[in-house]
Design a protein around this motif. Structure first.
Motif, mmCIF file in Angstrom:
data_model
loop_
_atom_site.group_PDB
_atom_site.id
_atom_site.type_symbol
_atom_site.label_atom_id
_atom_site.label_comp_id
_atom_site.label_asym_id
_atom_site.label_seq_id
_atom_site.Cartn_x
_atom_site.Cartn_y
_atom_site.Cartn_z
ATOM 1 N N UNK A 1 0.775 -1.237 0.000
ATOM 2 C CA UNK A 1 0.000 0.000 0.000
ATOM 3 C C UNK A 1 0.804 1.284 0.000
ATOM 4 N N UNK A 2 2.121 1.198 -0.122
ATOM 5 C CA UNK A 2 2.928 2.409 -0.151
ATOM 6 C C UNK A 2 2.758 3.128 -1.478
ATOM 7 N N UNK A 3 2.846 4.440 -1.451
ATOM 8 C CA UNK A 3 2.783 5.233 -2.674
ATOM 9 C C UNK A 3 4.136 5.179 -3.372
ATOM 10 N N UNK A 4 4.165 5.603 -4.631
ATOM 11 C CA UNK A 4 5.431 5.647 -5.362
ATOM 12 C C UNK A 4 6.445 6.516 -4.639
ATOM 13 N N UNK B 1 13.592 3.173 -0.738
ATOM 14 C CA UNK B 1 14.626 2.477 -1.506
ATOM 15 C C UNK B 1 15.712 3.419 -2.040
ATOM 16 N N UNK B 2 15.631 4.683 -1.656
ATOM 17 C CA UNK B 2 16.597 5.710 -2.053
ATOM 18 C C UNK B 2 16.755 5.735 -3.576
ATOM 19 N N UNK B 3 15.653 6.050 -4.250
ATOM 20 C CA UNK B 3 15.649 6.199 -5.701
ATOM 21 C C UNK B 3 14.633 7.266 -6.059
ATOM 22 N N UNK B 4 14.623 7.671 -7.311
ATOM 23 C CA UNK B 4 13.680 8.716 -7.712
ATOM 24 C C UNK B 4 12.277 8.145 -7.885
ATOM 25 N N UNK B 5 11.296 9.025 -7.742
ATOM 26 C CA UNK B 5 9.906 8.618 -7.934
ATOM 27 C C UNK B 5 9.707 8.147 -9.369
ATOM 28 N N UNK B 6 10.341 8.813 -10.322
ATOM 29 C CA UNK B 6 10.200 8.430 -11.734
ATOM 30 C C UNK B 6 10.748 7.029 -11.989
ATOM 31 N N UNK C 1 7.223 0.231 -12.193
ATOM 32 C CA UNK C 1 5.858 -0.279 -12.027
ATOM 33 C C UNK C 1 5.154 -0.430 -13.373
ATOM 34 N N UNK C 2 5.440 0.445 -14.302
ATOM 35 C CA UNK C 2 4.819 0.355 -15.621
ATOM 36 C C UNK C 2 5.404 -0.789 -16.452
ATOM 37 N N UNK C 3 6.701 -1.056 -16.290
ATOM 38 C CA UNK C 3 7.364 -2.073 -17.112
ATOM 39 C C UNK C 3 7.221 -3.494 -16.581
#
Length: 50
Positions: A18-21, A28-33, A39-41
């Motif tokens: 249930x976590x948001x992007x 996870x120390x990464x960008x939202x993009x 998630x899309x791939x």
């Protein structure tokens, strides 16, 4: 769990919890993009329609 990189599996697990992007990216120390793109791939890589 379906095959995928460890990072993909972490993203899936956090999204399923249930976590948001934005929350996933922070954890996870990464960008939202990067999270959004992953998630899309993921469904396409596993032969599912998105």
């Amino acid at each position: 769990m379906l095959a995928g990189t460890q990072r993909q599996q972490e993203i899936i697990a956090l999204a399923a919890a249930g976590l948001t992007n934005r929350q996933i990216a922070a954890r996870l120390v990464m960008s939202v993009r990067t999270v959004e793109g992953t998630c899309l791939r993921i469904p396409a890589r596993w032969g599912q329609l998105s």
